[in-house]
Design an enzyme around this catalytic site. Structure first.
Site, PDB file in Angstrom:
ATOM      1  N   HIS A 106      -3.646   6.873   1.626  1.00 27.11           N
ATOM      2  CA  HIS A 106      -4.007   5.535   1.172  1.00 27.11           C
ATOM      3  C   HIS A 106      -5.383   5.197   1.723  1.00 27.11           C
ATOM      4  CE1 HIS A 106      -4.265   1.283   0.729  1.00 27.11           C
ATOM      5  NE2 HIS A 106      -3.998   1.019   1.994  1.00 27.11           N
ATOM      6  N   ASN A 164     -10.167  -0.900  -0.167  1.00 30.34           N
ATOM      7  CA  ASN A 164      -8.712  -0.773  -0.121  1.00 30.34           C
ATOM      8  C   ASN A 164      -8.129  -1.429  -1.373  1.00 30.34           C
ATOM      9  OD1 ASN A 164      -5.955  -1.108   0.333  1.00 30.34           O
ATOM     10  ND2 ASN A 164      -6.191  -1.652   2.485  1.00 30.34           N
ATOM     11  N   CYS A 176       0.808  -1.228   0.000  1.00 34.63           N
ATOM     12  CA  CYS A 176       0.000   0.000   0.000  1.00 34.63           C
ATOM     13  C   CYS A 176       0.835   1.269   0.000  1.00 34.63           C
ATOM     14  CB  CYS A 176      -0.944  -0.007   1.202  1.00 34.63           C
ATOM     15  SG  CYS A 176      -2.009  -1.469   1.279  1.00 34.63           S
TER      16      CYS A 176
END
Length: 404
Positions: free
Chosen positions: A330, A360, A179
């Site tokens: 993020h 996500n 990420c």
């Protein structure tokens, strides 16, 4: 090679360098060099030398590398066609829309299926970014594919380079940092431009974590989706530099909280029973396990380390938080976004979030959200963005950038 010192400080902020005592210094070219050595740039083209002569050490003069800045000039994104809602997940695990939305902020996610592929999504996102930037594929000098889930064990970037039609065979390679990958891709692009003379660098963040999710585990399957996002980073005059600073870190001790480890499977029966005296040879076939995550520990890590990293990046840029137009994190969990914004005193209306629609998406989340914000008119040329990626590794990194 870049480190956490964030040597890409904005050129107009000379006072920050005098206040920050670093073990490294910055040459005019953007190279990071030790203070114990000469600040002359020793790594550059030798084209200025006479090809027919072999100069002696006393005659050799390193060619001058012109200082260069870099800026973001185009963005693009792509998502799979298959949409999975919270209600869809409720049909396969013990959950419901309210439970998921309350805890994560997520209501839908996109999942690769059918003829979709990660490379295909990456190529679509990259094509849109190139079109916005008005840069032709043959003018790309470098392709950086930030992903932890490539379609090929040996990497996806060369496949993307070919599919885009980059006829000059530019360098293309993958960056694996989960990420945090896209932020590290930006830093890498800036290194290549400032220190290597590259002009146009394509940075792609793309992941398909749905292939590594245990869809019977409601603690993780509700979180992840698939997507791709891309930006074009272009060299510019140093006075027009648009990557003001960065701050990057890793902590391998945190791996136990978030990982997808290699697991061994049984070898073929004929091989395992051949009476070989070589013991563990031949090795067992292996694959990756599903994502294993301690959600509470990852949350604690994020709400502690991300604000610190952003504050450090702002300090290196010599900018107050009040000068930032947008906070772009993020897209992991809405609670994390809210907590970080609160600690940094960012008003909610200045926080970019598309988490509800995509979940996500790992390395894709920042460029995906940026592209949507740009195309909707929310992010405008000249806006300053504080961005931060964080996740598996554990890795985390922040950057202060200007859009166009």
């Amino acid at each position: 090679m870049a480190n956490a010192s964030g040597f890409f400080a904005h050129p107009s902020i000379s006072s920050m360098r005098s206040r920050t005592h670093l073990p490294i210094a910055v040459s005019g070219s953007g190279f990071c060099v030790s203070k114990r050595f000469s600040k002359r740039v020793l790594c550059s083209s030798l084209s200025s030398l006479d090809n027919n002569a072999s100069p002696s050490p006393s005659q050799y003069r390193p060619p001058r590398l012109v200082p260069s800045g870099c800026k973001l000039i185009g963005s693009g994104s792509a998502v799979p066609s298959l949409l999975i809602s919270n209600d869809d997940l409720a049909k396969i695990v013990d959950t419901n829309d309210e439970w998921i939305a309350t805890r994560t902020g997520i209501r839908n996610r996109r999942v690769v299926s059918g003829k979709d592929s990660l490379v295909g999504l990456a190529v679509e996102a990259a094509t849109k970014a190139l079109e916005m930037a008005e840069v032709a594929p043959e003018d790309i000098d470098l392709v950086l594919m930030c992903t932890s889930t490539p379609d090929d064990l040996f990497g996806a970037a060369p496949q993307i380079q070919k599919a885009l039609g980059c006829t000059k065979n530019p360098l293309a390679y993958d960056i694996t940092a989960a990420c945090s990958g896209f932020v590290l891709g930006l830093v890498s692009a800036a290194c290549h431009i400032r220190g290597g003379g590259f002009k146009n660098v394509l940075v792609i963040g793309a992941d398909s974590l749905s292939r590594f999710v245990d869809w019977t585990d409601r603690g993780t399957c509700i979180l992840f989706g698939d997507a791709a996002g891309a930006v074009v980073v272009q060299a510019c005059d140093i006075e027009d530099d648009g990557l003001y600073s960065f701050d990057v870190h890793s902590d391998g001790d945190g791996r136990r909280h978030l990982n997808a480890s290699v697991k061994e499977s049984q070898t073929d029966g004929a091989l395992s029973s051949n009476g070989s005296a070589l013991g563990d040879f031949p090795p067992k076939q292996s694959s990756y396990s599903c994502i294993q995550m301690n959600g509470q520990e990852v949350f604690r890590f994020a709400v502690k380390c991300v604000p610190q990293s952003l504050e450090s990046a702002l300090q290196k840029a010599g900018l107050p938080a009040s000068s930032i137009d947008w906070l772009l994190l993020h897209q992991a969990n809405q609670r994390i976004l809210d907590s970080v914004a609160t600690r940094l005193q960012f008003p909610p209306e200045r926080v970019i979030s598309n988490l509800a629609n995509y979940g996500n998406t790992s390395a894709a989340s920042i460029p995906l959200a940026l592209d949507e914000a740009v195309r909707s008119g929310k992010v405008k040329p000249g806006h300053t963005i504080a961005t931060s990626g964080f996740g598996a590794g554990l890795t985390w990194g922040s950057a202060i950038v200007r859009w166009r």
